[in-house]
Design a protein around this motif. Structure first.
Motif, mmCIF file in Angstrom:
data_model
loop_
_atom_site.group_PDB
_atom_site.id
_atom_site.type_symbol
_atom_site.label_atom_id
_atom_site.label_comp_id
_atom_site.label_asym_id
_atom_site.label_seq_id
_atom_site.Cartn_x
_atom_site.Cartn_y
_atom_site.Cartn_z
ATOM 1 N N LEU A 48 0.761 -1.094 -0.106
ATOM 2 C CA LEU A 48 -0.069 -0.071 0.018
ATOM 3 C C LEU A 48 1.068 1.596 -0.033
ATOM 4 C CD1 LEU A 48 -2.776 -1.018 2.462
ATOM 5 C CD2 LEU A 48 -2.934 -0.946 0.076
ATOM 6 N N THR A 49 1.997 1.041 0.276
ATOM 7 C CA THR A 49 3.036 2.311 0.515
ATOM 8 C C THR A 49 4.137 2.289 -0.230
ATOM 9 O OG1 THR A 49 4.171 1.471 2.338
ATOM 10 C CG2 THR A 49 2.139 2.964 2.698
ATOM 11 N N LYS A 50 4.578 1.150 -0.989
ATOM 12 C CA LYS A 50 5.870 0.989 -1.823
ATOM 13 C C LYS A 50 5.860 1.741 -2.659
ATOM 14 C CE LYS A 50 4.175 -2.928 -4.717
ATOM 15 N NZ LYS A 50 4.625 -4.003 -5.154
ATOM 16 N N HIS A 51 4.929 2.437 -3.196
ATOM 17 C CA HIS A 51 5.080 3.290 -4.444
ATOM 18 C C HIS A 51 5.524 4.830 -4.056
ATOM 19 C CE1 HIS A 51 1.041 4.406 -2.871
ATOM 20 N NE2 HIS A 51 1.257 5.529 -3.236
ATOM 21 N N ILE A 52 5.374 5.134 -2.875
ATOM 22 C CA ILE A 52 5.531 6.278 -2.326
ATOM 23 C C ILE A 52 7.246 6.769 -2.443
ATOM 24 C CG2 ILE A 52 5.862 7.973 -0.261
ATOM 25 C CD1 ILE A 52 3.256 6.383 0.581
ATOM 26 N N LYS A 53 7.559 7.906 -3.126
ATOM 27 C CA LYS A 53 8.912 8.408 -3.603
ATOM 28 C C LYS A 53 9.292 9.157 -2.087
ATOM 29 C CE LYS A 53 8.948 6.570 -7.631
ATOM 30 N NZ LYS A 53 9.733 5.478 -7.805
ATOM 31 N N VAL A 54 10.389 9.026 -1.732
ATOM 32 C CA VAL A 54 11.134 9.463 -0.734
ATOM 33 C C VAL A 54 12.263 10.558 -1.150
ATOM 34 C CG1 VAL A 54 11.981 9.348 1.553
ATOM 35 C CG2 VAL A 54 10.456 7.654 0.929
ATOM 36 N N PHE A 55 12.049 11.589 -0.748
ATOM 37 C CA PHE A 55 12.995 12.863 -1.083
ATOM 38 C C PHE A 55 13.612 13.497 0.141
ATOM 39 C CE2 PHE A 55 9.916 12.761 -4.964
ATOM 40 C CZ PHE A 55 10.823 12.038 -5.767
ATOM 41 N N PHE A 56 14.715 14.085 -0.430
ATOM 42 C CA PHE A 56 15.405 14.958 0.669
ATOM 43 C C PHE A 56 15.907 16.447 -0.042
ATOM 44 C CE2 PHE A 56 18.480 16.141 3.869
ATOM 45 C CZ PHE A 56 18.454 15.404 5.133
ATOM 46 N N ILE A 57 15.508 17.466 0.674
ATOM 47 C CA ILE A 57 15.883 18.679 0.104
ATOM 48 C C ILE A 57 16.835 19.486 1.317
ATOM 49 C CG2 ILE A 57 14.837 21.118 -0.607
ATOM 50 C CD1 ILE A 57 12.563 19.585 -1.645
ATOM 51 N N THR A 58 17.874 19.918 0.621
ATOM 52 C CA THR A 58 18.864 20.467 1.846
ATOM 53 C C THR A 58 19.654 21.505 1.061
ATOM 54 O OG1 THR A 58 20.559 19.849 3.323
ATOM 55 C CG2 THR A 58 20.281 18.678 1.210
ATOM 56 N N PRO A 59 20.091 22.490 1.840
ATOM 57 C CA PRO A 59 21.336 23.368 1.372
ATOM 58 C C PRO A 59 22.295 22.689 1.374
ATOM 59 C CG PRO A 59 19.938 24.435 3.034
ATOM 60 C CD PRO A 59 19.506 22.895 3.205
ATOM 61 N N ASP A 60 22.644 21.710 2.168
ATOM 62 C CA ASP A 60 23.884 20.891 2.251
ATOM 63 C C ASP A 60 24.813 21.611 2.486
ATOM 64 O OD1 ASP A 60 25.705 18.538 2.023
ATOM 65 O OD2 ASP A 60 25.845 18.927 0.066
ATOM 66 N N GLU A 61 24.769 22.277 3.721
ATOM 67 C CA GLU A 61 25.809 23.319 4.029
ATOM 68 C C GLU A 61 27.282 22.591 4.494
ATOM 69 O OE1 GLU A 61 24.347 25.827 6.985
ATOM 70 O OE2 GLU A 61 23.061 26.983 5.323
ATOM 71 N N ASP A 62 27.187 21.384 4.634
ATOM 72 C CA ASP A 62 28.536 20.559 5.104
ATOM 73 C C ASP A 62 29.350 19.959 3.738
ATOM 74 O OD1 ASP A 62 28.152 20.859 7.822
ATOM 75 O OD2 ASP A 62 27.288 18.931 8.075
ATOM 76 N N GLY A 63 28.477 20.062 2.717
ATOM 77 C CA GLY A 63 28.936 19.810 1.477
ATOM 78 C C GLY A 63 29.234 18.090 1.247
ATOM 79 N N VAL A 64 28.279 17.295 1.848
ATOM 80 C CA VAL A 64 28.372 15.958 1.690
ATOM 81 C C VAL A 64 27.913 15.458 0.411
ATOM 82 C CG1 VAL A 64 27.109 14.107 2.627
ATOM 83 C CG2 VAL A 64 27.758 15.813 4.073
ATOM 84 N N LEU A 65 27.044 16.298 -0.439
ATOM 85 C CA LEU A 65 26.515 15.634 -1.645
ATOM 86 C C LEU A 65 27.347 16.123 -2.720
ATOM 87 C CD1 LEU A 65 22.613 16.324 -1.141
ATOM 88 C CD2 LEU A 65 23.810 14.114 -0.876
ATOM 89 N N THR A 66 28.475 17.075 -2.590
ATOM 90 C CA THR A 66 29.440 17.699 -3.695
ATOM 91 C C THR A 66 29.843 16.488 -4.590
ATOM 92 O OG1 THR A 66 29.913 19.519 -2.141
ATOM 93 C CG2 THR A 66 31.161 19.036 -4.035
ATOM 94 N N SER A 67 30.429 15.550 -3.921
ATOM 95 C CA SER A 67 31.189 14.591 -4.959
ATOM 96 C C SER A 67 30.339 13.299 -5.115
ATOM 97 C CB SER A 67 32.657 14.382 -4.425
ATOM 98 O OG SER A 67 33.450 15.683 -4.623
ATOM 99 N N LYS A 68 30.402 12.673 -6.294
ATOM 100 C CA LYS A 68 30.065 11.448 -6.187
ATOM 101 C C LYS A 68 30.866 10.361 -5.885
ATOM 102 C CE LYS A 68 27.389 8.524 -9.733
ATOM 103 N NZ LYS A 68 27.000 8.467 -11.204
#
Length: 232
Positions: free
Chosen positions: A159-179
């Protein structure tokens, strides 16, 4: 200082930068901090300090600001936005929101139904089906692993498996900068979430799961289109 002050600062950024106003959220928060500090000095909390007071204000009102930014565009798609805390805490929900709450709840068996800890819920008012939930935090370390946990729990029920889960952030620590090499927070987003959108003017190495915030609405439109296709 209150949310209306923050909203005013954002509208000023929007007038100055147009559709790229989101890139200046961290700058906006620094400006807000000075206003907040002046107010705090006139009404100091007993045994408290300004940093503690500011962190609480910043976290709570960043959530409200992002909800404010996306609501108009989301509603143009025929969808609705509701705050996660409202679903969790309100004892007087409308019939529509009560159904949304049921459609989002996770079944813990004999321990009952419980809502995931999310900040914003996007749903279709025609059938109260939840399309996506969003966690909004200043940095990933505040709740990224917990957000990954909720995604896994939602996946466990048909009943809930279709729900998408997103994260929105300014990412002030730069964690998402590099892949590559990926920091832990980036790895969690890439593997366990449906995507993260970054409110920044800094350069980031984008992927299918990590993008600048400007892509959020287009991705939501595609999600809605896929949903309509699946229901045909």
């Amino acid at each position: 200082m209150n949310f209306k002050d923050l909203e005013k600062l954002y509208l000023e950024k929007k007038q100055q930068f147009g559709t790229e106003a989101y890139k200046h959220i961290s700058e906006l928060l620094e400006e807000a901090k000075e206003i907040h500090k002046a107010d705090w000095q006139n009404n100091k909390t007993p045994k408290g300090d300004h940093e503690q007071s500011w962190r609480a204000f910043k976290g709570k009102n960043l959530e409200r600001l992002v909800q404010y930014i996306i609501t108009d565009e989301v509603e143009k798609m025929g969808l609705k936005v509701v705050n996660g805390n409202r679903l969790e805490r309100s004892t007087k929900l409308s019939k529509e929101l009560s159904q949304v709450k049921r459609n989002l709840a996770i079944d813990y068996g004999k321990f009952g139904l419980h809502l995931p800890d999310v900040d914003v819920v996007i749903y279709n008012p025609r059938n109260c089906k939840v399309l996506a939930v969003i966690s909004i935090k200043v940095t990933l370390r505040e709740r990224i692993a917990q957000t990954g946990y909720w995604k896994l729990k939602l996946l466990q029920d048909k009943l809930t498996k279709h729900i998408k889960v997103f994260f929105i952030t300014p990412d002030e620590d730069g964690v998402l900068t590099s892949k590559k090499p990926a920091k832990k927070g980036r790895a969690i987003v890439e593997v366990d979430l449906d995507g993260s959108y970054v409110l920044t003017k800094d350069k980031i190495e984008e992927s299918n799961k990590v993008k600048l915030f400007e892509h959020f609405i287009d991705d939501l439109k595609q999600l809605l289109k896929n949903e309509a296709y699946d229901n045909d």
